[in-house]
Design a protein around this motif. Structure first.
Motif, PDB file in Angstrom:
ATOM      1  N   LEU A 166       9.734   8.901   0.868  1.00 28.53           N
ATOM      2  CA  LEU A 166       8.557   8.263   1.485  1.00 28.53           C
ATOM      3  C   LEU A 166       8.235   8.833   2.866  1.00 28.53           C
ATOM      4  O   LEU A 166       7.076   9.017   3.226  1.00 28.53           O
ATOM      5  CB  LEU A 166       8.769   6.746   1.611  1.00 28.53           C
ATOM      6  CG  LEU A 166       8.861   5.932   0.314  1.00 28.53           C
ATOM      7  CD1 LEU A 166       9.011   4.458   0.634  1.00 28.53           C
ATOM      8  CD2 LEU A 166       7.635   6.173  -0.561  1.00 28.53           C
ATOM      9  N   GLU A 167       9.286   9.138   3.635  1.00 27.84           N
ATOM     10  CA  GLU A 167       9.090   9.594   5.018  1.00 27.84           C
ATOM     11  C   GLU A 167       8.300  10.887   5.093  1.00 27.84           C
ATOM     12  O   GLU A 167       7.523  11.098   6.016  1.00 27.84           O
ATOM     13  CB  GLU A 167      10.444   9.787   5.704  1.00 27.84           C
ATOM     14  CG  GLU A 167      11.130   8.471   5.938  1.00 27.84           C
ATOM     15  CD  GLU A 167      12.539   8.622   6.462  1.00 27.84           C
ATOM     16  OE1 GLU A 167      12.833   9.665   7.072  1.00 27.84           O
ATOM     17  OE2 GLU A 167      13.341   7.708   6.252  1.00 27.84           O
ATOM     18  N   ASP A 168       8.517  11.796   4.114  1.00 35.19           N
ATOM     19  CA  ASP A 168       7.792  13.072   4.112  1.00 35.19           C
ATOM     20  C   ASP A 168       6.548  12.997   3.231  1.00 35.19           C
ATOM     21  O   ASP A 168       5.570  13.694   3.469  1.00 35.19           O
ATOM     22  CB  ASP A 168       8.676  14.205   3.540  1.00 35.19           C
ATOM     23  CG  ASP A 168       9.974  14.325   4.288  1.00 35.19           C
ATOM     24  OD1 ASP A 168       9.936  14.218   5.521  1.00 35.19           O
ATOM     25  OD2 ASP A 168      11.019  14.500   3.629  1.00 35.19           O
ATOM     26  N   GLY A 169       6.618  12.176   2.195  1.00 38.23           N
ATOM     27  CA  GLY A 169       5.563  12.162   1.189  1.00 38.23           C
ATOM     28  C   GLY A 169       4.340  11.331   1.553  1.00 38.23           C
ATOM     29  O   GLY A 169       3.242  11.618   1.097  1.00 38.23           O
ATOM     30  N   ILE A 170       4.528  10.285   2.345  1.00 41.20           N
ATOM     31  CA  ILE A 170       3.388   9.441   2.741  1.00 41.20           C
ATOM     32  C   ILE A 170       3.148   9.689   4.235  1.00 41.20           C
ATOM     33  O   ILE A 170       3.976   9.332   5.071  1.00 41.20           O
ATOM     34  CB  ILE A 170       3.651   7.924   2.497  1.00 41.20           C
ATOM     35  CG1 ILE A 170       4.181   7.690   1.077  1.00 41.20           C
ATOM     36  CG2 ILE A 170       2.403   7.092   2.781  1.00 41.20           C
ATOM     37  CD1 ILE A 170       3.166   7.835  -0.035  1.00 41.20           C
ATOM     38  N   GLU A 171       1.999  10.330   4.526  1.00 36.24           N
ATOM     39  CA  GLU A 171       1.778  10.782   5.909  1.00 36.24           C
ATOM     40  C   GLU A 171       1.156   9.721   6.813  1.00 36.24           C
ATOM     41  O   GLU A 171       1.119   9.890   8.020  1.00 36.24           O
ATOM     42  CB  GLU A 171       0.845  12.004   5.886  1.00 36.24           C
ATOM     43  CG  GLU A 171       1.468  13.200   5.204  1.00 36.24           C
ATOM     44  CD  GLU A 171       0.435  14.197   4.722  1.00 36.24           C
ATOM     45  OE1 GLU A 171      -0.746  13.826   4.568  1.00 36.24           O
ATOM     46  OE2 GLU A 171       0.819  15.358   4.500  1.00 36.24           O
ATOM     47  N   ASP A 172       0.616   8.661   6.187  1.00 35.71           N
ATOM     48  CA  ASP A 172      -0.109   7.698   7.027  1.00 35.71           C
ATOM     49  C   ASP A 172       0.546   6.326   7.076  1.00 35.71           C
ATOM     50  O   ASP A 172      -0.140   5.321   7.192  1.00 35.71           O
ATOM     51  CB  ASP A 172      -1.573   7.593   6.571  1.00 35.71           C
ATOM     52  CG  ASP A 172      -1.711   6.979   5.188  1.00 35.71           C
ATOM     53  OD1 ASP A 172      -0.714   6.965   4.440  1.00 35.71           O
ATOM     54  OD2 ASP A 172      -2.817   6.515   4.854  1.00 35.71           O
TER      55      ASP A 172
ATOM     56  N   HIS B  27      11.930  11.588  14.215  1.00 35.15           N
ATOM     57  CA  HIS B  27      10.560  12.093  14.113  1.00 35.15           C
ATOM     58  C   HIS B  27       9.858  11.419  12.952  1.00 35.15           C
ATOM     59  O   HIS B  27      10.358  11.466  11.824  1.00 35.15           O
ATOM     60  CB  HIS B  27      10.561  13.611  13.922  1.00 35.15           C
ATOM     61  CG  HIS B  27      10.965  14.335  15.160  1.00 35.15           C
ATOM     62  ND1 HIS B  27      12.274  14.456  15.562  1.00 35.15           N
ATOM     63  CD2 HIS B  27      10.220  14.948  16.106  1.00 35.15           C
ATOM     64  CE1 HIS B  27      12.318  15.115  16.704  1.00 35.15           C
ATOM     65  NE2 HIS B  27      11.087  15.427  17.059  1.00 35.15           N
ATOM     66  N   VAL B  28       8.710  10.797  13.234  1.00 35.90           N
ATOM     67  CA  VAL B  28       7.955  10.173  12.142  1.00 35.90           C
ATOM     68  C   VAL B  28       6.578  10.831  12.027  1.00 35.90           C
ATOM     69  O   VAL B  28       6.020  11.316  13.014  1.00 35.90           O
ATOM     70  CB  VAL B  28       7.775   8.635  12.322  1.00 35.90           C
ATOM     71  CG1 VAL B  28       9.109   7.931  12.331  1.00 35.90           C
ATOM     72  CG2 VAL B  28       6.981   8.313  13.574  1.00 35.90           C
ATOM     73  N   LEU B  29       6.059  10.846  10.800  1.00 33.02           N
ATOM     74  CA  LEU B  29       4.708  11.373  10.596  1.00 33.02           C
ATOM     75  C   LEU B  29       3.696  10.279  10.938  1.00 33.02           C
ATOM     76  O   LEU B  29       3.944   9.102  10.674  1.00 33.02           O
ATOM     77  CB  LEU B  29       4.512  11.793   9.132  1.00 33.02           C
ATOM     78  CG  LEU B  29       5.223  13.056   8.663  1.00 33.02           C
ATOM     79  CD1 LEU B  29       5.009  13.247   7.167  1.00 33.02           C
ATOM     80  CD2 LEU B  29       4.719  14.291   9.428  1.00 33.02           C
ATOM     81  N   ALA B  30       2.567  10.695  11.527  1.00 34.40           N
ATOM     82  CA  ALA B  30       1.489   9.738  11.806  1.00 34.40           C
ATOM     83  C   ALA B  30       0.159  10.415  11.525  1.00 34.40           C
ATOM     84  O   ALA B  30       0.025  11.629  11.686  1.00 34.40           O
ATOM     85  CB  ALA B  30       1.556   9.280  13.263  1.00 34.40           C
TER      86      ALA B  30
ATOM     87  N   SER C 175       0.838  -1.215   0.000  1.00 34.98           N
ATOM     88  CA  SER C 175       0.000   0.000   0.000  1.00 34.98           C
ATOM     89  C   SER C 175       0.869   1.259   0.000  1.00 34.98           C
ATOM     90  O   SER C 175       0.500   2.271  -0.595  1.00 34.98           O
ATOM     91  CB  SER C 175      -0.908   0.037   1.217  1.00 34.98           C
ATOM     92  OG  SER C 175      -1.655  -1.134   1.297  1.00 34.98           O
ATOM     93  N   ILE C 176       2.027   1.194   0.681  1.00 34.58           N
ATOM     94  CA  ILE C 176       2.940   2.352   0.691  1.00 34.58           C
ATOM     95  C   ILE C 176       3.424   2.617  -0.735  1.00 34.58           C
ATOM     96  O   ILE C 176       3.374   3.751  -1.229  1.00 34.58           O
ATOM     97  CB  ILE C 176       4.158   2.113   1.633  1.00 34.58           C
ATOM     98  CG1 ILE C 176       3.690   1.950   3.083  1.00 34.58           C
ATOM     99  CG2 ILE C 176       5.177   3.252   1.520  1.00 34.58           C
ATOM    100  CD1 ILE C 176       4.796   1.571   4.063  1.00 34.58           C
TER     101      ILE C 176
END
Ligand code: 0O2
Ligand code: 0O2
Length: 267
Positions: free
Chosen positions: A67-73, A136-139, A52-53
């Protein structure tokens, strides 16, 4: 990209999901103790599947090294609430937290999606303590009612089955079903408000009764026996008739009689 160690890449996201789940489950327990009612019904969380990513990255045109900045979920937390008002309460609680940083919010309740999808999304930056220091990770935190979740779960599984080619007729029926789910939320909210009003009224009634009875006791204390007995007769009548409005007025009259008795006692 091919050489990426996926378990190493996903590890901080796994940790973020586990930690955030514990934190929101704890928030539920804490609010239940403090206020008897928790705006959170239950909490779930998941790390997005690798397939899915990659699919989302392709769809959004995100480069493999972004991917770390571009995919937020990649890290996703879902908080289910009983009522729409609870969603706003939970969002407000999240905004005041010091252990995460707000990135932005998406109000898909006011601006529901064309599919009929409703939910409140908050994208946060969450610090994870790794063996090599902070990362720091996006969630993505999705906050929704049980009815919104019911609809989204079924719609998601149908969409998965049919991919992009969901028949027009089904699409329209799903939109109608989303409206029905929202109507259910609205109706449950108005029933809840009526129950809360009834509870307040009941509280006020029992307060009036205790004010009158305590007041009569006070009058006996000041030796106003005849007055106290008259108030008692009046109370019995009104209580029998369940005239709570008059009981409230009676409690005010008794209050005035006590004030007078006190004054006479002092002079
Ligand atoms: P309880 O006591 O049932 O409230 P975990 O590792 O155990 O924290 P896990 O196994 O990863 O969590 O599960 P997941 O999928 O994150 O689900 C978290 C909680 O949500 C679980 O409760 C599920 O029972 C609950 N849950 C999932 N779907 C529903 C649902 O449709 N209705 C209700 N009421 N609960 C649901 P816990 O953590 O076991 O705690
Ligand atoms: P998953 O893990 O399968 O749930 P997009 O709108 O997809 O181009 P964006 O802007 O990142 O990309 O996402 P958006 O619209 O804020 O939505 C992100 C997530 O919200 C989705 O994740 C879904 O979980 C949920 N969502 C959004 N729209 C719908 C909808 O119409 N139906 C359902 N059931 N869920 C929706 P993913 O990517 O689908 O991942």
């Amino acid at each position: 990209m091919d050489g990426r160690d996926w378990s190493l890449f996903l590890q901080p996201y796994e940790q973020a999901v586990e930690e955030l789940k514990v934190k929101f489950k704890t928030m539920r327990v804490e609010l239940k103790i403090r206020e008897a009612y928790a705006p959170i019904e239950f909490v779930t969380g998941r790390v997005k599947r690798i397939s899915s990513i990659l699919e989302k990255a392709r769809r959004l045109g995100v480069a493999p090294d972004r991917l770390e900045d571009g995919i937020e979920d990649i890290a996703g937390i879902r908080i289910m609430c009983q009522f729409v008002d609870d969603i706003h309460r939970v969002a407000a609680l999240i905004r005041t937290r010091k252990d995460l940083e707000l990135v932005y919010e998406k109000d898909y309740i006011t601006n529901y999606k064309d599919s009929g999808y409703r939910s409140y999304h908050i994208i946060v930056k969450y610090p994870v303590q790794t063996a090599l220091g902070f990362k720091h990770v996006l969630a993505e935190i999705q906050i929704r009612t049980l009815a919104m979740n019911f609809w989204a779960t079924i719609e998601h599984s149908l969409n998965y089955k049919f991919k992009e080619s969901l028949p027009e007729d089904v699409r329209n029926r799903l939109k109608k079903a989303a409206e029905a789910a929202f109507l259910l939320d609205t109706e449950m909210t108005s029933i809840r408000e009526e129950i809360l009003d009834a509870q307040t009224e009941f509280e006020e009634q029992s307060n009036a009764v205790s004010r009158v009875l305590n007041g009569i006791q006070d009058l006996y204390f000041y030796h106003r026996v005849r007055e106290a007995a008259q108030f008692q007769i009046k109370f019995n009548e009104l209580f029998e008739q369940q005239d709570y409005h008059a009981l409230h007025t009676l409690s005010i009259e008794i209050g005035a009689a006590i004030a007078k008795a006190k004054k006479n006692n002092q002079s």
